[in-house]
Each structure stands twice: as structure tokens, then as C-alpha cells.
Design an enzyme around this catalytic site. Sequence first.
Site, PDB file in Angstrom:
ATOM      1  N   TYR A  62     -10.245  -1.747  -0.088  1.00  0.00           N
ATOM      2  CA  TYR A  62      -9.022  -1.197  -0.681  1.00  0.00           C
ATOM      3  C   TYR A  62      -9.226   0.296  -0.964  1.00  0.00           C
ATOM      4  O   TYR A  62      -8.383   1.136  -0.620  1.00  0.00           O
ATOM      5  CB  TYR A  62      -8.701  -1.969  -1.966  1.00  0.00           C
ATOM      6  CG  TYR A  62      -7.429  -1.547  -2.668  1.00  0.00           C
ATOM      7  CD1 TYR A  62      -6.220  -2.160  -2.366  1.00  0.00           C
ATOM      8  CD2 TYR A  62      -7.433  -0.551  -3.633  1.00  0.00           C
ATOM      9  CE1 TYR A  62      -5.047  -1.794  -3.012  1.00  0.00           C
ATOM     10  CE2 TYR A  62      -6.277  -0.175  -4.286  1.00  0.00           C
ATOM     11  CZ  TYR A  62      -5.090  -0.804  -3.975  1.00  0.00           C
ATOM     12  OH  TYR A  62      -3.927  -0.431  -4.618  1.00  0.00           O
ATOM     13  N   GLY A 122      -7.728 -14.625  -8.592  1.00  0.00           N
ATOM     14  CA  GLY A 122      -8.272 -14.091  -7.343  1.00  0.00           C
ATOM     15  C   GLY A 122      -7.419 -14.439  -6.132  1.00  0.00           C
ATOM     16  O   GLY A 122      -7.892 -14.399  -5.002  1.00  0.00           O
ATOM     17  N   ASP A 182       1.710  -3.854  -9.519  1.00  0.00           N
ATOM     18  CA  ASP A 182       1.502  -5.173 -10.131  1.00  0.00           C
ATOM     19  C   ASP A 182       1.866  -5.145 -11.612  1.00  0.00           C
ATOM     20  O   ASP A 182       2.527  -6.052 -12.122  1.00  0.00           O
ATOM     21  CB  ASP A 182       0.032  -5.599  -9.988  1.00  0.00           C
ATOM     22  CG  ASP A 182      -0.420  -5.601  -8.542  1.00  0.00           C
ATOM     23  OD1 ASP A 182       0.449  -5.557  -7.650  1.00  0.00           O
ATOM     24  OD2 ASP A 182      -1.647  -5.641  -8.312  1.00  0.00           O
ATOM     25  N   HIS A 212       0.825  -1.214   0.000  1.00  0.00           N
ATOM     26  CA  HIS A 212       0.000   0.000   0.000  1.00  0.00           C
ATOM     27  C   HIS A 212       0.861   1.267   0.000  1.00  0.00           C
ATOM     28  O   HIS A 212       0.426   2.309   0.473  1.00  0.00           O
ATOM     29  CB  HIS A 212      -0.997  -0.003   1.175  1.00  0.00           C
ATOM     30  CG  HIS A 212      -2.099  -0.999   0.976  1.00  0.00           C
ATOM     31  ND1 HIS A 212      -3.324  -0.668   0.454  1.00  0.00           N
ATOM     32  CD2 HIS A 212      -2.130  -2.343   1.177  1.00  0.00           C
ATOM     33  CE1 HIS A 212      -4.081  -1.751   0.380  1.00  0.00           C
ATOM     34  NE2 HIS A 212      -3.368  -2.783   0.795  1.00  0.00           N
ATOM     35  N   ASP A 267       2.294   1.975  -3.068  1.00  0.00           N
ATOM     36  CA  ASP A 267       2.408   2.354  -4.487  1.00  0.00           C
ATOM     37  C   ASP A 267       1.486   3.493  -4.895  1.00  0.00           C
ATOM     38  O   ASP A 267       1.806   4.236  -5.819  1.00  0.00           O
ATOM     39  CB  ASP A 267       2.281   1.141  -5.433  1.00  0.00           C
ATOM     40  CG  ASP A 267       0.915   0.491  -5.468  1.00  0.00           C
ATOM     41  OD1 ASP A 267       0.088   0.740  -4.570  1.00  0.00           O
ATOM     42  OD2 ASP A 267       0.678  -0.292  -6.414  1.00  0.00           O
ATOM     43  N   SER A 276      -3.092 -12.002 -11.325  1.00  0.00           N
ATOM     44  CA  SER A 276      -3.497 -12.652 -12.565  1.00  0.00           C
ATOM     45  C   SER A 276      -4.150 -11.642 -13.513  1.00  0.00           C
ATOM     46  O   SER A 276      -3.955 -11.716 -14.720  1.00  0.00           O
ATOM     47  CB  SER A 276      -4.442 -13.810 -12.282  1.00  0.00           C
ATOM     48  OG  SER A 276      -5.557 -13.364 -11.545  1.00  0.00           O
ATOM     49  N   SER A 277      -4.885 -10.664 -12.979  1.00  0.00           N
ATOM     50  CA  SER A 277      -5.549  -9.707 -13.877  1.00  0.00           C
ATOM     51  C   SER A 277      -4.523  -8.772 -14.515  1.00  0.00           C
ATOM     52  O   SER A 277      -4.591  -8.509 -15.722  1.00  0.00           O
ATOM     53  CB  SER A 277      -6.629  -8.915 -13.147  1.00  0.00           C
ATOM     54  OG  SER A 277      -6.145  -8.398 -11.941  1.00  0.00           O
ATOM     55  N   SER A 296     -10.760 -20.214 -22.423  1.00  0.00           N
ATOM     56  CA  SER A 296      -9.570 -20.537 -21.649  1.00  0.00           C
ATOM     57  C   SER A 296      -9.585 -22.025 -21.369  1.00  0.00           C
ATOM     58  O   SER A 296     -10.574 -22.714 -21.665  1.00  0.00           O
ATOM     59  CB  SER A 296      -9.571 -19.766 -20.331  1.00  0.00           C
ATOM     60  OG  SER A 296     -10.505 -20.351 -19.457  1.00  0.00           O
TER      61      SER A 296
HETATM   62  C1  GLA Z   1      -2.941  -4.536  -4.905  1.00  0.00           C
HETATM   63  C2  GLA Z   1      -2.852  -3.379  -5.903  1.00  0.00           C
HETATM   64  C3  GLA Z   1      -1.452  -2.779  -5.894  1.00  0.00           C
HETATM   65  C4  GLA Z   1      -0.991  -2.439  -4.470  1.00  0.00           C
HETATM   66  C5  GLA Z   1      -1.233  -3.619  -3.534  1.00  0.00           C
HETATM   67  C6  GLA Z   1      -0.949  -3.275  -2.094  1.00  0.00           C
HETATM   68  O1  GLA Z   1      -2.146  -5.596  -5.325  1.00  0.00           O
HETATM   69  O2  GLA Z   1      -3.151  -3.829  -7.209  1.00  0.00           O
HETATM   70  O3  GLA Z   1      -1.425  -1.645  -6.727  1.00  0.00           O
HETATM   71  O4  GLA Z   1      -1.610  -1.275  -4.005  1.00  0.00           O
HETATM   72  O5  GLA Z   1      -2.559  -4.096  -3.607  1.00  0.00           O
HETATM   73  O6  GLA Z   1       0.413  -3.057  -1.893  1.00  0.00           O
END
Ligand code: GLA
Length: 355
Positions: A214, A115, A165, A31, A33, A120-121, A64
Site C-alpha cells: 500500500y 482484517g 474509511d 486509492h 483518497d 474494522s480498525s 472482547s
Molecule cells: C484502504 C485505506 C483507504 C483507501 C483504500 C483504497 O482501505 O484505509 O484510506 O486508501 O485502502 O481505496
Amino acid sequence: MSIQESYERIYGASPVAIQQVPGRVNLIGEHTDYNGGLVLPTAINKSVSVAIGEAADDYYYFTSAIFPDPVRRDLSKIRTGHWSDYPLAAFAWLKAQGGWQKGAEVYIDSDLPHGSGLSSSAALIVAILKAVTELTGPYMTDTEVAKAAQRVENEYLAVPCGIMDQMAVAVARPGQALLLNTETLAFELIELPHAHSFVVAHSGVYRRLDEGRYALRRRECDAAAAALGVKLLCHLTEESAKGLIPKLEQPMRQRARHVWTEHCRVQQAASALRAHELEELGQLMTESHHSMRDDFEISLPVIDEMVDCSRRFGALGARLTGGGFGGCFVSLVETAKVDDWQQRMLQAFPEITFV
Ligand code: GLA
């Protein structure tokens, strides 16, 4: 069967582009980023592959290994809650940029559990953007692909994620950690040790980023930054962080303290990794977990227990990884002891699956 053969069996023609992109696990820096801070993820040995061909009409067809019957979609409605929203959104972005204009036939293969918080997304979207732009142009650097993939999630899918990610899966390879400045996107790749392993385990608890918690944490961080007079929490200097964060109201005080201390821990963890000081790295991972548990409040009691047990069974450090409220935890374990450690963890928590 190869992905090319699977594609041919379903669509009766050959794909024009194939791409494989790994998943990621975050070693430390949670958290941070979307607060302009540092993160330290690595790519894992599980991946998403896509094979793409032109459709005879303007529709998009997705299949898939798990869902072999083609799902037919068009761009009039992207957010339906179906898994195919993600690849469809990537094509919507490409079309809006003047790229791929026709319909498409797409086959997706993945050994990344969906998930599970292993991106994966992000990997699926990055795979489609890379496959198509490498075929049709324009040339895009990995960083540009990552930024585009983040926009696909933020703007087309309303998932309020940061950039970690997408950068991790677009840039890092297994065996390398990506020390990323999420504000400038400057990065350094650091080799991972061989004698120690980062073992990723799924807790058995599933969660989604679009379920609201989130987004709530993001709002709390923005409120803390506003109260401190900075645009992003990681713009604070050490002195102002120490002097001003304790004066904030709750829960902003705790949220800001997590983000600031986590940002500092990433810097220390990167130094420890470069210097092969693995005890120190493990210690930082555990401190990170405690900060997520107590200050950012994104852990769950069952994951706290798994993390504690992991250390009791010999890990140098362990922590929840990813967005929180479920998903995976990562432990730093001496490679020679991994088998034994895994046996003991499974005995204590049969619901765990190792990634
Ligand atoms: C998810 C979000 C990332 C980041 C993390 C927490 O994976 O996609 O951008 O904020 O949570 O570090």
C-alpha cells in the site's frame, strides 16, 4: 447478552460510555483518497461496539467477545503488533488532547470480520473517540472525529491510510452511499436502491495495509504527481491528464492513469446512482476493477476470476474493494436474484464468505 452485561460480567462495574459504529465497503473510488480525489463508500450492516469505564489505576484493559481475558497495556509502547494497539492508540490520542486522562477498562464486541478490508480498525478507533468525547467533551463533529481517527492510524500506528474509511464509518449509515471529496471533506449522502443490492463477499485471501505494498503505491502516486508538477494527482485538469499522463514513465503512467480515470468514474457513478441508472453503475464498477487489475496492479488472479464469474452469474458489475491484494469484492445484483447468484458463486468458489 447485551454489551453492557458483557462488560459488567468481566469488570464487575457498569460502563460509563457505549458506542456502536458500522463497517464500510467502498462501492467505487479506490486509492483516490490520498490523491485528493472522490470516493463512494457505504456503511454496512455489521459493526463494532465498545463499552468503556474508568480503571482503578493508570493501565488500559482490553477484552472482547473473542478474547475475554483482559490484556493490560500502558502508553509507553503502542506499536507491538497486537490487536489492542488500535484501541490503545485511540486513548493515547485522547490523552494527548487533554481528554480522558485515567486508565480505562474497555470491552469490544464486533461482528465485522477483522482484517477483511471492511474497516474494522477505523470503526474501532472512531467508536472509542466518539464514546469518550461525547462523555467528556470537547464536542466534535463526525468529520472532526474522522480526521482524528486518521491521525491515530497515521501517527500512532504508522498505517499510511487515507481518510475514506474513517469518514465512511463516522458519517454514513447503511442504505446510504457517501460521495466524499477527500480534499475538502465536503460530502453528499445518496440513497441506495432497493431493487438492487451491493453484495459483499470475502475472497478468503487476507492482507494488511502495513505490509508495504500500500505504501509503495502511495509513493508511486506521489512520484507521478511530482513529475506532472501537481501536489496531488486529482489536481490535474482533464486536458492536462489526457496530454501529460501518457508521457510519464512506467509504472507512474499506469498508476496515474488509474487514479485519474477512477476519480472520473466516481463522479459518473454518483450521477448514475442518483438517476437509478444501474446498468451504467455496474459497467463503471467493472471498469474500475479492470483499472485496478491492469493499471494499479492491486488485484489477484483468483479475485479477477471471482469478479468475472460474478458478472457471468448475473451481476450488473463487480469489483475488488478496499486496499487490494486480497480482501473483499462487491457485486451489484438484482435483489430478487441474490439468493440464486450466491448459490452459484459458492459452488464455484467454496472459499468465499458473504458479509
Ligand atoms: C484502504 C485505506 C483507504 C483507501 C483504500 C483504497 O482501505 O484505509 O484510506 O486508501 O485502502 O481505496
